[in-house]
Scaffold this motif. Structure first.
Motif, PDB file in Angstrom:
ATOM      1  N   PHE A   1       2.692  10.783   5.782  1.00  0.00           N
ATOM      2  CA  PHE A   1       3.566   9.617   5.845  1.00  0.00           C
ATOM      3  C   PHE A   1       3.155   8.671   6.969  1.00  0.00           C
ATOM      4  O   PHE A   1       2.711   9.110   8.026  1.00  0.00           O
ATOM      5  CB  PHE A   1       5.011  10.064   6.036  1.00  0.00           C
ATOM      6  N   GLN A   2       3.348   7.386   6.703  1.00  0.00           N
ATOM      7  CA  GLN A   2       3.018   6.366   7.707  1.00  0.00           C
ATOM      8  C   GLN A   2       3.862   6.566   8.965  1.00  0.00           C
ATOM      9  O   GLN A   2       3.337   6.604  10.073  1.00  0.00           O
ATOM     10  CB  GLN A   2       3.262   4.983   7.113  1.00  0.00           C
ATOM     11  N   ASN A   3       5.189   6.697   8.770  1.00  0.00           N
ATOM     12  CA  ASN A   3       6.038   7.052   9.905  1.00  0.00           C
ATOM     13  C   ASN A   3       6.266   8.548   9.817  1.00  0.00           C
ATOM     14  O   ASN A   3       6.994   9.028   8.970  1.00  0.00           O
ATOM     15  CB  ASN A   3       7.356   6.294   9.899  1.00  0.00           C
TER      16      ASN A   3
ATOM     17  N   LYS B   1       0.829  -1.210   0.000  1.00  0.00           N
ATOM     18  CA  LYS B   1       0.000   0.000   0.000  1.00  0.00           C
ATOM     19  C   LYS B   1       0.866   1.263   0.000  1.00  0.00           C
ATOM     20  O   LYS B   1       0.674   2.162  -0.825  1.00  0.00           O
ATOM     21  CB  LYS B   1      -0.925  -0.006   1.231  1.00  0.00           C
ATOM     22  N   THR B   2       1.817   1.312   0.933  1.00  0.00           N
ATOM     23  CA  THR B   2       2.689   2.486   0.991  1.00  0.00           C
ATOM     24  C   THR B   2       3.494   2.612  -0.298  1.00  0.00           C
ATOM     25  O   THR B   2       3.747   3.721  -0.782  1.00  0.00           O
ATOM     26  CB  THR B   2       3.618   2.386   2.210  1.00  0.00           C
ATOM     27  N   THR B   3       3.863   1.477  -0.878  1.00  0.00           N
ATOM     28  CA  THR B   3       4.602   1.514  -2.137  1.00  0.00           C
ATOM     29  C   THR B   3       3.760   2.154  -3.239  1.00  0.00           C
ATOM     30  O   THR B   3       4.280   2.919  -4.054  1.00  0.00           O
ATOM     31  CB  THR B   3       5.037   0.092  -2.530  1.00  0.00           C
ATOM     32  N   VAL B   4       2.448   1.883  -3.239  1.00  0.00           N
ATOM     33  CA  VAL B   4       1.570   2.538  -4.211  1.00  0.00           C
ATOM     34  C   VAL B   4       1.633   4.054  -4.026  1.00  0.00           C
ATOM     35  O   VAL B   4       1.782   4.805  -4.987  1.00  0.00           O
ATOM     36  CB  VAL B   4       0.110   2.035  -4.069  1.00  0.00           C
TER      37      VAL B   4
HETATM   38  N1  LIG Z   1      12.595   0.466  -1.002  1.00  0.00           N
HETATM   39  C1  LIG Z   1      12.289  -0.848  -0.928  1.00  0.00           C
HETATM   40  N2  LIG Z   1      13.224  -1.768  -1.205  1.00  0.00           N
HETATM   41  C2  LIG Z   1      12.932  -3.086  -1.132  1.00  0.00           C
HETATM   42  N3  LIG Z   1      11.739  -3.562  -0.780  1.00  0.00           N
HETATM   43  C3  LIG Z   1      10.764  -2.703  -0.476  1.00  0.00           C
HETATM   44  C4  LIG Z   1      10.988  -1.283  -0.532  1.00  0.00           C
HETATM   45  N4  LIG Z   1       9.841  -0.668  -0.184  1.00  0.00           N
HETATM   46  C5  LIG Z   1       8.944  -1.624   0.070  1.00  0.00           C
HETATM   47  N5  LIG Z   1       9.496  -2.846  -0.102  1.00  0.00           N
HETATM   48  C6  LIG Z   1       8.792  -4.111   0.063  1.00  0.00           C
HETATM   49  O1  LIG Z   1       7.567  -4.036  -0.602  1.00  0.00           O
HETATM   50  C7  LIG Z   1       6.558  -4.703   0.144  1.00  0.00           C
HETATM   51  C8  LIG Z   1       5.401  -3.774   0.379  1.00  0.00           C
HETATM   52  O2  LIG Z   1       5.753  -2.802   1.330  1.00  0.00           O
HETATM   53  P1  LIG Z   1       4.782  -1.610   1.764  1.00  0.00           P
HETATM   54  O3  LIG Z   1       5.516  -0.755   2.716  1.00  0.00           O
HETATM   55  O4  LIG Z   1       4.242  -0.967   0.566  1.00  0.00           O
HETATM   56  O5  LIG Z   1       3.629  -2.385   2.525  1.00  0.00           O
HETATM   57  P2  LIG Z   1       2.311  -1.802   3.206  1.00  0.00           P
HETATM   58  O6  LIG Z   1       1.169  -2.399   2.522  1.00  0.00           O
HETATM   59  O7  LIG Z   1       2.385  -0.341   3.294  1.00  0.00           O
HETATM   60  O8  LIG Z   1       2.392  -2.441   4.650  1.00  0.00           O
HETATM   61  P3  LIG Z   1       2.004  -1.828   6.076  1.00  0.00           P
HETATM   62  O9  LIG Z   1       0.559  -2.069   6.273  1.00  0.00           O
HETATM   63  O10 LIG Z   1       2.823  -2.639   7.041  1.00  0.00           O
HETATM   64  O11 LIG Z   1       2.376  -0.420   6.069  1.00  0.00           O
HETATM   65  C9  LIG Z   1       7.214  -5.202   1.407  1.00  0.00           C
HETATM   66  O12 LIG Z   1       7.513  -6.562   1.230  1.00  0.00           O
HETATM   67  C10 LIG Z   1       8.465  -4.391   1.521  1.00  0.00           C
HETATM   68  O13 LIG Z   1       9.475  -5.128   2.149  1.00  0.00           O
END
Ligand SMILES: Nc1ncnc2c1ncn2[C@@H]1O[C@H](COP(=O)(O)OP(=O)(O)OP(=O)(O)O)[C@@H](O)[C@H]1O
Ligand SMILES: [Mg+2]
Lengths: 369, 284
Positions: free
Chosen positions: B112-114, B70-73
């Protein structure tokens, strides 16, 4: 709503007060020095060696404040600040000599001002050229590369020859055979410089530097610079152009260092590039760190005290630098000690209560209402 | 949940791009279109073939188990990362090749999440940083204190207090941002993002660390913000009450892929979603 406006004004006045104190300290110190120089009060005189230190003190204050803009406000550790100083020194010297040779300009103050502006301009240019590659780097890499550029500047200056023939200026790179009167002679440096630097001009340059740096910090651009330092990603996502503002801080810092360099160069009859070695950069960095990173007033005080200190420590003769080092360590420990910090804070609140107790109590009541 | 009538008020309808947007946005260009968005981190497909359309004044939710991407999106939408596949259209403009600053100027702002506040600066200064591009005066006006400086600073001060008043935070204007309680820091991040005048506001877990009362208030305020500024809001949240309460469209992500899209009711009944969440719960 009304209450907010009041607090807004109070904050502004707090910043303003802090800035005014800084200006006040500088002006008071200048007046005290003038009094001592005039010798009008019996027993209140300045030693010869201290007199000789007056212009360098001004130069180092400007160097420290300008480096603090890069290191403290912009958050980039730069180890090549003396490089900009040397560019300023040599371009300032050449300008001053050229003005005499081309226009027979006798007015020393005007010549000094023009030399300082030239020094600032060339150092600023060097700042732009160096900033473009360097500001792409971060942290330790940036520090190392600025160090390297500082050394490159010094080595280039070692190979430069300037001579004047009337209004014509000749420049040689590794080529000492130039027509006319040589003013900069490669590794021998600039010789026969007319010493036109004055304490008054040094004082004016300090005020100018404080004006530029303090006003920059308390403006939109300064806030952007500090935002990038505090959290680069957040600043970017607020639409702040990181490169632009890092460059702004870096180049402003270089321009001020160049002006200080010109003043420094015109304070001695001989100036060589070896005066602007790596250890000069480190010395200025020591002023910044001891004065407090990001603390402009601290830089002013640290630069003054630490420039005078070796003179005062002459009594220790051979052990002078040892004592100097010990003093540095003690000051460093003391300023970073939470114990001392708490103690000072207590003193401050106690003093505030003692002097303004009544007024403050009234202010508090007003606030609560 | 009766106070959040908006959900039932808004009819969600499909548009030609197969996305579901609020009916009131139907003839406007969507504020955001993500097309086949994907990114790999050393072989790991953190986000894969992500398609999403958000209407001009929609409140959209992005949910999914931890590590779903999600955060990656959000990082892809704001150009913190450049996608390995696909692209993002903002107000119809392709953002390919843009950086974070340009994406923000085009109308996307985030929290930001953090928490990433400028913690040594005051609350007001933080908002002023958000207003950076709204206030125009250059370095020289600032140093020389030209009239532009005074008038623009005054304007900035007023705008900052105005924005802070959304969350009733004007009285904290001079407090150091880092010393605020957690909930207030999250609210300040929202204000700071709003200050950049976005057309799409991304909130990454805005209710994390808030107590139920604060969360209730936040829900009202998110709706208030949408109505007042007429902007779209997309939020990541683990608090299902909040998501189901205010989001008009919800997108569920698991292992970097969209597994479901729809309204709150549709999502709650979707067996794939239930499995993704229950499977997760079993592990925990
Ligand atoms: N810069 C990066 N380099 C390598 N892997 C990454 C990077 N950013 C995210 N990931 C990986 O991508 C995946 C998705 O991470 P993300 O932070 O988007 O999850 P999320 O859905 O936001 O989770 P949460 O609910 O814990 O916040 C994870 O497996 C994470 O380890
Ligand atoms: Mg996340």
């Amino acid at each position: 709503m009304r209450k907010c406006e009041v607090t807004g004004k109070m904050k502004m006045s707090k910043k303003l007060r802090s800035n005014l104190i800084t200006y006040g300290i500088v002006i008071a110190a200048f007046l005290l020095c003038q009094l001592a120089l005039s010798g009008s009060i019996e027993g209140f005189k300045m030693s010869r060696s201290l007199k000789g230190q007056l212009v360098p003190i001004c130069v180092y204050i400007v160097m420290a404040v300008s480096l603090n803009l890069t290191v403290g406000i912009s958050g980039e550790l730069s180890l090549g600040h003396a490089g900009f100083m040397s560019v300023g020194a040599f371009s300032g010297i050449v300008m001053s000599s050229w003005l005499v040779s081309a226009f027979q300009m006798e007015n020393e103050t005007l010549r000094l001002i023009l030399a300082m502006l030239t020094g600032g301009a060339f150092a600023g240019l060097a700042g732009v050229l160096i900033g473009i590659p360097v500001l792409r780097l971060r942290g330790d890499y940036l520090a190392i590369v600025t160090l390297a550029f500082g050394e490159i500047i010094r080595n280039v200056l070692n190979c430069l020859y300037f001579s004047l023939d009337g209004a014509n200026l000749y420049i040689g790179f590794n080529n000492p055979n130039l027509p006319g009167k040589v003013i900069v002679n490669g590794p021998m440096g600039a010789t026969g410089v007319s010493k036109i630097a004055t304490f008054g001009m040094g004082f004016a340059l300090i005020l100018f530097t404080l004006f530029v740096v303090l006003n920059l910090i308390n403006s939109r651009s300064g806030r952007a610079i500090m935002a990038i330092r505090d959290n680069r990603i957040a600043a970017e996502s607020m639409g702040i152009n990181v490169t632009k503002y890092k460059m702004m801080a870096f180049v402003t810092s270089a321009v001020l260092a160049g002006m200080a360099g010109a003043l420094y160069g015109l304070n001695f009859s001989t100036v060589t590039a070896s005066k602007f070695r790596f250890d000069t950069s480190i010395l200025v960095l020591v002023f910044v760190v001891l004065g407090g990173i990001g603390n402009i007033r601290g830089s002013v005080i640290a630069a003054t005290v630490l420039t005078i200190l070796p003179e005062v420590l002459r009594a220790f003769s051979d052990y002078r630098m040892l004592v100097y080092a010990i003093v540095l360590i003690v000051v460093m420990l003391a300023t970073n000690s939470p114990l001392l910090f708490n103690l000072m804070e207590k003193c401050r609140t106690a003093a505030a209560r003692f002097t303004r107790g009544h007024a403050k109590a009234q202010g508090k009541e007003g606030d609560a209402a | 949940m009766t106070q959040y009538k908006h959900k039932s008020d808004t009819k969600m309808v499909p548009v030609p791009s197969m996305a579901i947007v609020p009916e009131r946005d139907i003839d406007k260009a969507p504020v955001l279109e993500a097309r086949h968005l994907g990114i790999e981190f050393g072989g790991l497909k953190a986000v894969d073939d992500f398609n999403l359309t958000i209407g001009k004044t929609e409140i959209a939710g992005l949910i999914g188990p931890n590590g779903a991407g999600k955060t990656t999106v959000f990082n892809l939408l704001t150009k913190v990362y450049q996608p390995t596949t696909g692209t993002v259209l903002l107000n119809g403009k392709d953002t390919a090749g843009m950086n974070t600053v340009q994406a923000n100027k085009l109308g996307i702002a985030r929290t930001f999440q953090n928490i990433r506040l400028f913690s040594n600066m005051t609350v007001e200064e933080n908002v002023r940083i958000g207003l950076h591009n709204q206030v125009k005066y250059g370095m020289f006006s600032g140093i020389l204190r030209l009239p532009a400086y005074w008038s623009q600073e005054k304007k900035q001060h007023e705008q900052a207090l105005d924005l802070l008043s959304i969350f009733d935070m004007q009285h904290m204007a001079d407090v150091k941002a880092g010393s605020l309680p957690y909930g207030a820091q999250r609210r300040l991040e929202i204000v700071r993002a709003l200050a950049t005048h976005p057309s799409l506001l991304l909130l990454d877990e805005p209710a994390a660390g808030m107590n139920p009362h604060e969360t209730e208030e936040l829900m009202e305020n998110i709706i208030k913000i949408r109505d007042k500024f007429q902007i779209a809001v997309m939020l990541i949240e683990h608090d299902m009450n909040l998501v189901m309460g205010i989001c008009e469209g919800i997108c569920v992500l698991n292992y970097g892929r969209v597994i479901a899209k729809g309204t709150a009711d549709e999502i709650q009944q979707n067996p794939v979603v239930i499995e993704a969440y229950l499977g997760k719960q079993k592990e925990g």
